[in-house]
Scaffold this active site. Structure first.
Site, mmCIF file in Angstrom:
data_model
loop_
_atom_site.group_PDB
_atom_site.id
_atom_site.type_symbol
_atom_site.label_atom_id
_atom_site.label_comp_id
_atom_site.label_asym_id
_atom_site.label_seq_id
_atom_site.Cartn_x
_atom_site.Cartn_y
_atom_site.Cartn_z
ATOM 1 N N GLY A 31 -20.914 -11.538 -51.693
ATOM 2 C CA GLY A 31 -20.229 -12.416 -52.496
ATOM 3 C C GLY A 31 -20.698 -13.400 -53.488
ATOM 4 O O GLY A 31 -20.224 -14.455 -53.605
ATOM 5 N N ARG A 57 -19.866 -15.092 -57.844
ATOM 6 C CA ARG A 57 -19.202 -16.286 -58.069
ATOM 7 C C ARG A 57 -18.991 -17.313 -57.219
ATOM 8 O O ARG A 57 -19.250 -17.050 -56.025
ATOM 9 C CB ARG A 57 -17.831 -15.806 -58.980
ATOM 10 C CG ARG A 57 -17.283 -14.812 -58.135
ATOM 11 C CD ARG A 57 -15.995 -14.193 -59.109
ATOM 12 N NE ARG A 57 -15.465 -12.800 -58.484
ATOM 13 C CZ ARG A 57 -14.351 -12.573 -58.084
ATOM 14 N NH1 ARG A 57 -13.342 -13.582 -58.432
ATOM 15 N NH2 ARG A 57 -14.083 -11.357 -57.693
ATOM 16 N N ASN A 77 -20.985 -14.724 -46.834
ATOM 17 C CA ASN A 77 -19.729 -15.461 -47.669
ATOM 18 C C ASN A 77 -18.839 -14.682 -48.163
ATOM 19 O O ASN A 77 -17.488 -15.357 -48.589
ATOM 20 C CB ASN A 77 -20.638 -16.095 -48.828
ATOM 21 C CG ASN A 77 -19.792 -16.749 -49.952
ATOM 22 O OD1 ASN A 77 -19.060 -17.840 -49.684
ATOM 23 N ND2 ASN A 77 -19.651 -15.950 -50.915
ATOM 24 N N TYR A 101 -5.742 -15.172 -42.351
ATOM 25 C CA TYR A 101 -7.172 -15.619 -42.913
ATOM 26 C C TYR A 101 -7.636 -16.479 -41.673
ATOM 27 O O TYR A 101 -8.804 -16.259 -41.614
ATOM 28 C CB TYR A 101 -6.938 -16.242 -44.084
ATOM 29 C CG TYR A 101 -8.198 -17.081 -44.578
ATOM 30 C CD1 TYR A 101 -9.200 -16.373 -44.972
ATOM 31 C CD2 TYR A 101 -8.273 -18.520 -44.243
ATOM 32 C CE1 TYR A 101 -10.290 -17.161 -45.651
ATOM 33 C CE2 TYR A 101 -9.393 -19.234 -44.737
ATOM 34 C CZ TYR A 101 -10.573 -18.373 -45.258
ATOM 35 O OH TYR A 101 -11.508 -19.189 -45.761
ATOM 36 N N ALA A 147 -7.051 -16.746 -38.653
ATOM 37 C CA ALA A 147 -7.247 -16.082 -37.254
ATOM 38 C C ALA A 147 -8.647 -15.200 -37.358
ATOM 39 O O ALA A 147 -9.574 -15.276 -36.306
ATOM 40 C CB ALA A 147 -6.089 -14.957 -37.012
#
Lengths: 508, 295
Positions: free
Chosen positions: B51, B54, B129, B200, B202
């Site tokens: 990722g 950006r 990431n 998210y 969890a």
């Protein structure tokens, strides 16, 4: 990809957007002239690709300007001037409601283009633009009207006057705005003030911010095409007397924002019959009482003050250039200055200052130098290390002097803020807003002092740059200054009664 | 911190920083070399950042590049942005390649890692990431009673799945090298769910747990596994919908008085990848300006 809004004049082809920077009444034609291209980076989200935007300026000839002025006057008389104030309020409110929708296309364009055109941080533009526009919701518009008119109905018809007789208020058939670009969107304030008194409007946007007035005018024209003729936004070369002469000759009123020199230059060209309103250079400052430096308050006080100083890079006349900080709080003034410096560095990380011209950078460097070597006891200069992004100059004694702006500020320690503000007296003609953080018991004594000093607005620290609806801009009524009052004196009323053949003659 | 210093020299600023129009929101990489030191053990290393086209991933990739590393810039769909990151990496003195993969797909991750090794010869550091399309929008978030297993499962599959696929793919190489660094970007919401994004949070907590057990297993191969837990980070596309009120709330609670930037996160990641952190494993380093303080 972007959706082009054909009706409002966007022309999209192969990733190129052409954006005419003028709005004129139907029937008036201006020839497209020079084009300025800007490249919008893709937003990164949703697969947006970079887009080329071409800002198109019109060719404005003296003949075209004469025709435009006549057309706006005529359209105003035929449409806008005949409207009830409540209808005008509805009209503006509808436009503002569109602008307060985050999905409204012109707003998205403004949020993307204004940072490019002005150099201001994009988050600042996004946030401040919507905050400003909220000042013009219907309920706020009525606040403006009621602030200036004991009975706003005088804008619609003759109403009973407080001293007997009847009163009517008429806006100008043609109001010319010379807008400034230091705060994006402030142009909307000026346009709205004119429209509220049903003024036929021709506005010249600032060269640095040619966008917002046009976009907002387009929204208005979209909502009420029948009123579109009374509103024009046209950029022309400032100081082009051949173009301005036929316009100013037809103007009933002219309002000008800008530097003292720019405003004075316009004033010389305004014919004597036209009313001239000027909003020139102003200086604002902040007052931090010891109460705002308590252990549970000082961090917030500092955070709010930094926002007042840094937003729009201190280009608003409402941003403080001087801060008085009182001794006796939990945090000493010198420590507060250091805190403010750290906060301004954080602000820089969060919302970087825009680029400055070489001479502005030089002014900040000499400002720093002047105080770094002043030799005055206790004077300290806090500054960003690698650039001119921010500067805090701390002084042990009260004092008052303007700064080179672009996030530079004087902090003066004092024993009592209420008396220390006297230091501002030499700048009386320029004083405008004061941000205060002080105990309620001292607010009014301080306010009296400030009023005597020539200040026109007192707001909370943290709210300095966001004037409320109805604010008397620079101490004057926004709307009442634009109108012409017409009085029917009681004698005329009484005499008229006598001329009714059916009225009994009482012999008096 | 560069602020707060008494300004004793004037005119050391010859020219203003040239601000690229419209780039004000791009993270800026502060060149470590210009500040006179380099984190040891990064030059020439092969680093895969998922990722990385950006946001945080981009800042991490560029920071590695500024330290002379070879960065594999993983992206999902924005080939143009990834290519720009590679160009920028080269300009900063590193090198790199763009590599497409959906990290939620096991075979795609395996293929990507093979591609990186084929191009660069080895793989030293992996920074997990990539975040599945998630909007941190406090106004639109799903409430607890609206969040069922399907939502949570999707997040767990995306977050935990991605790091498991990655471990599976890189461990053979790292074991053979008897060295490696695996770093997971998680979130301080695991410790302090200021805005409760149930699915998210969890999933990120699952990554923290997996990270520790993985660390216990692979330490003897000379591989460290750590997490970096940023606070609310701006500017990133994912955090854009988190508007002013929540941002101000976070700032008020943060001792350092501001939000996290992608560059702040990069600093912690580089530390964990450097020789300085060779004895650090199974840890979670919070980069949130002191918002969460705990062991």
């Amino acid at each position: 990809m972007f959706v082009a809004e054909g009706r409002a004049g966007w022309l999209a082809a192969e990733g190129v957007i052409r954006l005419p920077l003028w709005v004129v009444p139907p029937g008036v034609d201006l020839t497209p002239g020079r084009t300025v291209a800007v490249s919008l980076p893709g937003s990164g989200a949703g697969g947006d690709a970079p887009v080329r935007v071409e800002l198109v300026y019109p060719e404005v000839t003296p003949a075209a300007m004469a025709g435009l002025a006549a057309a706006v006057r005529k359209a105003c008389a035929a449409s806008l001037a005949r409207l009830k104030t409540a209808e005008v309020v509805d009209w503006i409110d509808a436009a503002v409601a569109r602008w307060l929708d985050p999905d409204y296309l012109p707003r998205q364009w403004a949020e993307r283009l204004l940072p490019l055109l002005t150099g201001y941080d994009a988050e600042t533009v996004r946030l401040e633009l919507k905050r400003l526009l909220r000042t013009f919701r219907r309920k706020e518009l009525w606040r403006f009207l009621d602030a200036d008119f004991a009975n706003p109905d005088v804008l619609d018809a003759f109403r009973p006057g407080p001293a007997g007789g009847w009163v009517r208020a008429l806006g100008p058939r043609l109001l010319v705005h010379y807008l400034s670009g230091n705060v994006p969107g402030l142009s909307v304030w000026s346009l709205v003030m004119g429209l509220l008194v049903k003024a036929g409007t021709i506005a010249k946007p600032a060269s640095g911010e040619p966008l917002m007035a046009v976009l907002f005018a387009r929204t208005l024209a979209d909502i009420r095409p029948d009123l579109a003729g009374a509103l024009a936004v046209v950029p022309w070369r400032g100081g082009d007397e051949a173009v301005e002469a036929p316009l100013l000759a037809q103007a009933d009123a002219v309002v000008a924002y800008g530097s003292d020199q720019a405003v004075a230059a316009i004033a010389r060209r305004v014919p004597p019959h036209a009313r001239f309103l000027r909003y020139g250079h102003r200086i604002s400052f902040a007052v931090i009482g010891r109460e705002a430096l308590a252990p549970d308050r000082y961090a917030d006080t500092c955070h709010r003050l930094a926002d007042d100083i840094c937003v729009y890079d201190q280009q608003s006349c409402m941003s403080p250039q001087v801060v008085f900080v009182e001794r006796g709080g939990a945090v000493a003034p010198a420590a507060f200055a250091a805190l403010l410096a750290a906060e301004m560095e954080r602000y820089q990380v969060r919302r970087p200052r825009g680029p400055v011209a070489a001479e502005e950078a030089l002014a900040i460097q000499s400002f720093r130098g002047a105080f770094a070597f002043s030799g005055a006891e206790g004077t300290r200069v806090f500054a960003s290390t690698d650039d001119t992004a921010w500067t805090v100059v701390y002084h042990e004694e009260p004092g008052f002097a303007p700064t080179p702006l672009n996030r530079s500020v004087h902090v003066h320690a004092c024993d009592d803020v209420v008396t220390a503000v006297e230091a501002a007296a030499p700048y009386r003609p320029y004083l405008q807003s004061v941000g205060v953080a002080i105990h309620p018991a001292r607010l009014f004594p301080l306010a009296e002092r400030l009023a005597e000093l020539g200040v026109s607005r007192i707001a909370a620290v943290g709210e300095m740059t966001r004037a409320m609806a109805g604010w008397h801009h620079d101490g004057r009524p926004n709307l009442a200054d634009l109108v012409r009052f017409v009085d029917i004196e009681p004698s005329a009323e009484r005499w008229a009664e006598r001329l009714d053949a059916d009225v009994e003659w009482d012999g008096a | 911190m560069s602020n707060g210093t008494v300004h004793d020299k004037m005119a050391h600023e010859a020219t203003e920083m040239a601000h690229e129009p419209g780039m004000a929101h791009e993270p800026t990489v502060q060149s470590a070399t210009s500040q006179g030191f380099m984190a040891p053990g990064l030059r020439g290393k092969v680093v895969l950042v998922t990722g990385a086209s950006r946001g945080i991933g981009r800042a991490v990739a560029l920071a590695f590049a500024a330290h002379g590393a070879f960065v594999a810039v993983n992206y999902l769909s924005r080939a143009d942005l990834a290519a720009a990151v590679v160009d920028e990496a080269r300009r900063l003195g590193g090198d790199g390649m763009a590599v497409q993969a959906d990290v939620r797909q096991r075979h795609a991750v395996a293929r990507m890692v093979a591609e990186v090794v084929a191009a660069a010869g080895r793989i030293d550091v992996v920074v997990n990431n990539a975040l599945t399309n998630y909007r941190f929008d406090p106004k639109q978030r799903q409430l607890a009673w609206e969040t069922g297993w399907p939502q949570v499962e999707a997040q767990v599959a995306a977050s935990l799945g991605a790091v498991v696929h990655m471990a599976e793919a890189v461990l053979p190489y790292m074991q053979a090298q008897a060295s490696g660094r695996i770093i997971h970007i998680v979130s301080n919401l695991v410790d302090f769910p200021l805005v409760p994004y149930h699915d998210y949070t969890a999933a990120k907590a699952a990554v923290v747990g997996y990270s520790r057990s993985l660390a216990a297993e692979v330490g003897r191969f000379g591989i460290t596994v750590n997490c970096v837990a940023p606070g609310l980070t701006v500017p990133t596309d994912a955090s854009r919908p988190t508007k002013e009120d929540v941002r101000e709330q976070v700032i008020r609670l943060t001792p350092m008085g501001r939000l996290v930037t992608p560059d702040d996160v990069a600093g912690a990641v580089l530390f964990l990848a450097s020789d300085w952190a060779r004895m650090v494993t199974g840890q979670c380093l919070r980069v949130d300006g002191g918002l969460v303080m705990r062991d």
